[in-house]
Design a protein around this motif. Structure first.
Motif, PDB file in Angstrom:
ATOM      1  N   HIS A  43       0.838  -1.211   0.000  1.00  0.00           N
ATOM      2  CA  HIS A  43       0.000   0.000   0.000  1.00  0.00           C
ATOM      3  C   HIS A  43       0.870   1.258   0.000  1.00  0.00           C
ATOM      4  O   HIS A  43       0.626   2.199  -0.751  1.00  0.00           O
ATOM      5  CB  HIS A  43      -0.930  -0.022   1.220  1.00  0.00           C
ATOM      6  CG  HIS A  43      -2.068   0.951   1.104  1.00  0.00           C
ATOM      7  ND1 HIS A  43      -3.276   0.758   1.725  1.00  0.00           N
ATOM      8  CD2 HIS A  43      -2.164   2.127   0.447  1.00  0.00           C
ATOM      9  CE1 HIS A  43      -4.065   1.781   1.437  1.00  0.00           C
ATOM     10  NE2 HIS A  43      -3.416   2.627   0.670  1.00  0.00           N
ATOM     11  N   HIS A  74       1.424   4.459  -2.757  1.00  0.00           N
ATOM     12  CA  HIS A  74       1.423   5.903  -2.481  1.00  0.00           C
ATOM     13  C   HIS A  74       2.659   6.575  -3.061  1.00  0.00           C
ATOM     14  O   HIS A  74       2.578   7.697  -3.561  1.00  0.00           O
ATOM     15  CB  HIS A  74       1.357   6.166  -0.969  1.00  0.00           C
ATOM     16  CG  HIS A  74      -0.020   6.048  -0.416  1.00  0.00           C
ATOM     17  ND1 HIS A  74      -0.688   7.103   0.162  1.00  0.00           N
ATOM     18  CD2 HIS A  74      -0.864   5.001  -0.380  1.00  0.00           C
ATOM     19  CE1 HIS A  74      -1.883   6.692   0.548  1.00  0.00           C
ATOM     20  NE2 HIS A  74      -2.012   5.418   0.232  1.00  0.00           N
ATOM     21  N   ASP A 121      -6.929   8.923   3.193  1.00  0.00           N
ATOM     22  CA  ASP A 121      -6.694   7.487   3.065  1.00  0.00           C
ATOM     23  C   ASP A 121      -7.016   6.765   4.364  1.00  0.00           C
ATOM     24  O   ASP A 121      -6.693   7.234   5.446  1.00  0.00           O
ATOM     25  CB  ASP A 121      -5.222   7.259   2.731  1.00  0.00           C
ATOM     26  CG  ASP A 121      -4.963   5.844   2.239  1.00  0.00           C
ATOM     27  OD1 ASP A 121      -4.838   5.677   1.023  1.00  0.00           O
ATOM     28  OD2 ASP A 121      -4.908   4.924   3.065  1.00  0.00           O
ATOM     29  N   HIS A 176      -0.094   1.650   6.645  1.00  0.00           N
ATOM     30  CA  HIS A 176       1.142   1.953   5.921  1.00  0.00           C
ATOM     31  C   HIS A 176       2.345   1.709   6.807  1.00  0.00           C
ATOM     32  O   HIS A 176       2.236   1.719   8.031  1.00  0.00           O
ATOM     33  CB  HIS A 176       1.131   3.417   5.463  1.00  0.00           C
ATOM     34  CG  HIS A 176      -0.051   3.763   4.611  1.00  0.00           C
ATOM     35  ND1 HIS A 176      -1.294   4.048   5.155  1.00  0.00           N
ATOM     36  CD2 HIS A 176      -0.210   3.836   3.273  1.00  0.00           C
ATOM     37  CE1 HIS A 176      -2.141   4.266   4.171  1.00  0.00           C
ATOM     38  NE2 HIS A 176      -1.518   4.150   3.027  1.00  0.00           N
TER      39      HIS A 176
END
Ligand SMILES: [Zn+2]
Length: 250
Positions: free
Chosen positions: A113, A117, A215, A219
């Protein structure tokens, strides 16, 4: 009536937002129906990422009274229901359980993920292109961009730029902001045609100096933790859209 916390889903406090590194925790079953195991289990506190924003739900186990109940998915409604593996015993309401996540799956999803980004931030900075779609599995992902014209050598140039940002080891921080404050950040909604969420509080994920966006996912703490990203394919998806496929290289 008690006011709902911004990090609650229904009656469940979401621990995954407060600490994405948490893998084990103590909690209590608030609701289940042992006669209907497919209905799922509601916990008072849960670190299971329920799925959303292209990131699939976590897998893991609930440990209670010498029993292992495998969690293989979620059902999101007014409450956050954890779905059990078929045939596994369902702890009744009131049971104290220990939750534990499948660490390899979750950690790989956090890296994947975060890698998306970095990709998204790099493409936006270089080409101003918005995201039109995306999806991920552990270690593999795709992201679609509104990018009518791509320059020569796009794939290699982009891969080099993404890995340079990863090596720069930029900090990744998630925080909650009042909606008005969040929407005042330029380009905070990076997905084309996406409406801002219908909540007074928005969660923002900030890769220092590269990318800030709304979001809800989990992360890693800095870009170096993503590891090397390989761009496996760039495909044409219609006149405007380019699909970029990535894979974590180890
Ligand atoms: Zn994301």
């Amino acid at each position: 009536m008690t006011a709902q916390r911004y990090d609650d889903h229904g009656r469940t406090q979401r621990l995954d937002w407060a600490d994405p590194t948490l893998r084990e925790w103590e909690c209590t079953v608030l609701w289940s129906d042992p006669a209907d195991p497919e209905a799922g289990i509601v916990l008072d506190r849960s670190a299971f990422y329920p799925g959303g924003g292209g990131q699939p739900p976590d897998h893991g186990v609930l440990l209670w009274q010498g029993v292992v109940t495998r969690i293989v998915g979620t059902r999101k409604a007014d409450d956050l229901f954890l779905l059990t593996a078929p045939g596994d015993p369902v702890p009744p309401a009131g049971t104290a359980v220990r939750g534990a996540l499948d660490d390899e799956r979750r950690t790989t999803l956090m890296r994947t993920h975060s890698g998306l980004h970095v990709l998204c931030g790099t493409v936006f900075r270089a080409y101003g292109a918005l995201v039109t779609g995306g999806n991920m599995e552990p270690g593999e992902a795709r992201m679609d961009f509104n990018l009518p014209d791509i320059p020569p050598n796009f794939k290699q140039t982009l891969e080099d730029a993404v890995n340079a940002e990863i090596r720069a080891d930029r900090k990744i921080v998630a925080r909650f902001l009042p909606k008005e404050e969040a929407l005042a950040i330029p380009d905070i909604i990076r997905t084309q045609a996406a409406a801002p969420p219908d909540t007074p509080i928005m969660r923002i994920v900030d890769i220092d100096g590269l990318d800030v966006q709304a979001d809800g996912g989990t992360h890693v703490a800095s870009t170096a933790q993503v590891g090397r990203v390989h761009i496996t394919k760039v495909e044409n998806k219609g006149r405007q859209n380019r699909r970029v496929r990535i894979r974590l290289a180890g």
